[in-house]
Scaffold this active site. Structure first.
Site, PDB file in Angstrom:
ATOM      1  N   LYS A  11       0.837  -1.202   0.000  1.00 19.30           N
ATOM      2  CA  LYS A  11       0.000   0.000   0.000  1.00 19.30           C
ATOM      3  C   LYS A  11       0.878   1.260   0.000  1.00 19.30           C
ATOM      4  CE  LYS A  11      -3.894  -2.282   2.326  1.00 19.30           C
ATOM      5  NZ  LYS A  11      -4.873  -2.172   3.454  1.00 19.30           N
ATOM      6  N   TYR A  51     -12.307  -2.644  -3.890  1.00 21.73           N
ATOM      7  CA  TYR A  51     -12.923  -2.639  -2.551  1.00 21.73           C
ATOM      8  C   TYR A  51     -14.452  -2.676  -2.614  1.00 21.73           C
ATOM      9  CZ  TYR A  51      -8.468  -1.823  -0.129  1.00 21.73           C
ATOM     10  OH  TYR A  51      -7.207  -1.950   0.386  1.00 21.73           O
ATOM     11  N   PHE A  59     -15.446   3.304   6.816  1.00 20.68           N
ATOM     12  CA  PHE A  59     -14.022   3.495   6.501  1.00 20.68           C
ATOM     13  C   PHE A  59     -13.743   3.504   5.003  1.00 20.68           C
ATOM     14  CE2 PHE A  59     -14.413  -1.165   7.206  1.00 20.68           C
ATOM     15  CZ  PHE A  59     -13.868  -1.655   6.033  1.00 20.68           C
ATOM     16  N   ARG A  87      -1.469 -14.259   3.713  1.00 18.70           N
ATOM     17  CA  ARG A  87      -2.269 -13.604   4.774  1.00 18.70           C
ATOM     18  C   ARG A  87      -1.673 -13.899   6.142  1.00 18.70           C
ATOM     19  NH1 ARG A  87      -6.792 -10.906   3.368  1.00 18.70           N
ATOM     20  NH2 ARG A  87      -7.875 -11.339   5.312  1.00 18.70           N
ATOM     21  N   THR A  93      -5.356  -7.601  10.514  1.00 23.47           N
ATOM     22  CA  THR A  93      -5.625  -6.278   9.922  1.00 23.47           C
ATOM     23  C   THR A  93      -5.071  -5.129  10.768  1.00 23.47           C
ATOM     24  OG1 THR A  93      -7.687  -7.208   9.061  1.00 23.47           O
ATOM     25  CG2 THR A  93      -7.469  -4.817   8.977  1.00 23.47           C
ATOM     26  N   ARG A 104       2.817  -6.888   9.316  1.00 21.44           N
ATOM     27  CA  ARG A 104       2.136  -5.827  10.070  1.00 21.44           C
ATOM     28  C   ARG A 104       2.614  -5.781  11.520  1.00 21.44           C
ATOM     29  NH1 ARG A 104      -3.621  -7.511   7.353  1.00 21.44           N
ATOM     30  NH2 ARG A 104      -3.590  -6.097   5.576  1.00 21.44           N
ATOM     31  N   ASN A 118      -2.064  -0.194   6.858  1.00 21.95           N
ATOM     32  CA  ASN A 118      -1.467  -1.421   7.409  1.00 21.95           C
ATOM     33  C   ASN A 118      -0.558  -2.134   6.400  1.00 21.95           C
ATOM     34  OD1 ASN A 118      -3.479  -2.256   5.723  1.00 21.95           O
ATOM     35  ND2 ASN A 118      -4.616  -3.433   7.235  1.00 21.95           N
ATOM     36  N   HIS A 121      -1.955  -5.553   1.302  1.00 18.42           N
ATOM     37  CA  HIS A 121      -3.221  -6.253   1.045  1.00 18.42           C
ATOM     38  C   HIS A 121      -2.885  -7.614   0.462  1.00 18.42           C
ATOM     39  CE1 HIS A 121      -7.076  -7.365  -0.743  1.00 18.42           C
ATOM     40  NE2 HIS A 121      -6.375  -7.663  -1.826  1.00 18.42           N
ATOM     41  N   GLU A 132      -9.338 -10.072  -8.369  1.00 18.77           N
ATOM     42  CA  GLU A 132      -8.416  -8.956  -8.141  1.00 18.77           C
ATOM     43  C   GLU A 132      -7.245  -8.978  -9.131  1.00 18.77           C
ATOM     44  OE1 GLU A 132      -7.461  -9.299  -3.974  1.00 18.77           O
ATOM     45  OE2 GLU A 132      -9.512  -8.815  -3.369  1.00 18.77           O
TER      46      GLU A 132
HETATM   47  N1  LIG Z   1     -12.173  -0.276  10.902  1.00 18.13           N
HETATM   48  C1  LIG Z   1     -11.392   0.138   9.920  1.00 18.13           C
HETATM   49  N2  LIG Z   1     -10.898   1.398   9.896  1.00 18.13           N
HETATM   50  C2  LIG Z   1     -10.117   1.844   8.913  1.00 18.13           C
HETATM   51  N3  LIG Z   1      -9.712   1.070   7.878  1.00 18.13           N
HETATM   52  C3  LIG Z   1     -10.139  -0.205   7.850  1.00 18.13           C
HETATM   53  C4  LIG Z   1     -10.993  -0.749   8.861  1.00 18.13           C
HETATM   54  N4  LIG Z   1     -11.258  -2.046   8.559  1.00 18.13           N
HETATM   55  C5  LIG Z   1     -10.597  -2.281   7.414  1.00 18.13           C
HETATM   56  N5  LIG Z   1      -9.908  -1.200   6.981  1.00 18.13           N
HETATM   57  C6  LIG Z   1      -9.088  -1.080   5.780  1.00 18.13           C
HETATM   58  O1  LIG Z   1      -9.696  -1.821   4.745  1.00 18.13           O
HETATM   59  C7  LIG Z   1      -8.852  -2.877   4.307  1.00 18.13           C
HETATM   60  C8  LIG Z   1      -9.680  -4.053   3.934  1.00 18.13           C
HETATM   61  O2  LIG Z   1     -10.368  -4.509   5.078  1.00 18.13           O
HETATM   62  P1  LIG Z   1     -10.459  -6.075   5.384  1.00 18.13           P
HETATM   63  O3  LIG Z   1     -11.413  -6.249   6.505  1.00 18.13           O
HETATM   64  O4  LIG Z   1     -10.702  -6.800   4.102  1.00 18.13           O
HETATM   65  O5  LIG Z   1      -8.990  -6.312   5.959  1.00 18.13           O
HETATM   66  P2  LIG Z   1      -7.886  -7.363   5.600  1.00 18.13           P
HETATM   67  O6  LIG Z   1      -8.539  -8.515   4.945  1.00 18.13           O
HETATM   68  O7  LIG Z   1      -7.023  -7.591   6.768  1.00 18.13           O
HETATM   69  O8  LIG Z   1      -7.025  -6.507   4.625  1.00 18.13           O
HETATM   70  P3  LIG Z   1      -6.765  -6.712   3.092  1.00 18.13           P
HETATM   71  O9  LIG Z   1      -8.065  -7.202   2.499  1.00 18.13           O
HETATM   72  O10 LIG Z   1      -6.398  -5.314   2.645  1.00 18.13           O
HETATM   73  O11 LIG Z   1      -5.632  -7.681   3.033  1.00 18.13           O
HETATM   74  C9  LIG Z   1      -7.900  -3.103   5.497  1.00 18.13           C
HETATM   75  O12 LIG Z   1      -6.684  -3.692   5.136  1.00 18.13           O
HETATM   76  C10 LIG Z   1      -7.719  -1.688   5.988  1.00 18.13           C
HETATM   77  O13 LIG Z   1      -6.793  -0.972   5.191  1.00 18.13           O
END
Ligand SMILES: Nc1ncnc2c1ncn2[C@@H]1O[C@H](COP(=O)(O)OP(=O)(O)OP(=O)(O)O)[C@@H](O)[C@H]1O
Length: 138
Positions: A11, A51, A59, A87, A93, A104, A118, A121, A132
């Site tokens: 990111k 997304y 968010f 992952r 996350t 992370r 974070n 992705h 994707e």
């Molecule tokens: N509560 C939140 N506040 C702010 N940003 C968030 C929050 N939850 C998720 N995100 C953002 O959205 C992304 C996608 O959310 P998801 O729940 O799919 O997380 P993830 O599966 O750990 O991450 P990714 O899909 O990016 O690998 C997160 O990586 C983060 O950048």
């Protein structure tokens, strides 16, 4: 059968902090092969598709804003069980709770925007990996 593939994004925070090499090193050190690599600044349209599942969440808008704020690195990685494996390498996350040894957990910063910024992705299923990779490596 060909090896599993996944989409990984370094990111904009990871690129800005100069962690691209360290993150790619960890992917390769685990034994995964990098078969595609692109640096780009993503536009809102691409991020809206990426997304899709988060549209409407509180968010979502700030996330798209952040993800389009500067260059990111898109990676196509290949290997046995690479989707689950990456992952696991990435960690949870929220970097504050991510295990030491994960990207992370080791490199994520503890501050207000830690959950959003974070570093990486990774696709979470074979279906999302296929979708994707089609978006980022069409
Ligand atoms: N509560 C939140 N506040 C702010 N940003 C968030 C929050 N939850 C998720 N995100 C953002 O959205 C992304 C996608 O959310 P998801 O729940 O799919 O997380 P993830 O599966 O750990 O991450 P990714 O899909 O990016 O690998 C997160 O990586 C983060 O950048």
């Amino acid at each position: 059968m060909s090896a599993e593939q996944t989409l990984i994004l370094v990111k904009p925070d990871g690129v800005a902090r100069g962690l691209t090499g360290e993150i790619l090193r960890r992917i390769e050190a685990k034994g995964y092969r990098i078969t595609g690599l692109r640096m780009l600044t993503a536009d809102r349209e691409l991020l809206a598709a990426h997304y899709e599942e988060h549209q409407g969440k509180p968010f979502y808008e700030p996330l798209v804003e952040f993800m389009s704020s500067g260059p990111l690195v898109a990676v196509r990685a290949e290997g046995d069980r690479v989707i689950e494996g990456f992952r696991s390498l990435a960690g949870t996350t929220d970097p504050t709770g991510a295990a030491p040894g994960t990207i992370r957990g080791d490199l994520g910063r503890d501050w207000g925007l830690a959950v959003q910024q974070n570093l990486v992705h990774g696709s979470d299923s074979t279906l999302s990996a296929e979708r994707e990779l089609g978006l980022w490596f069409s």
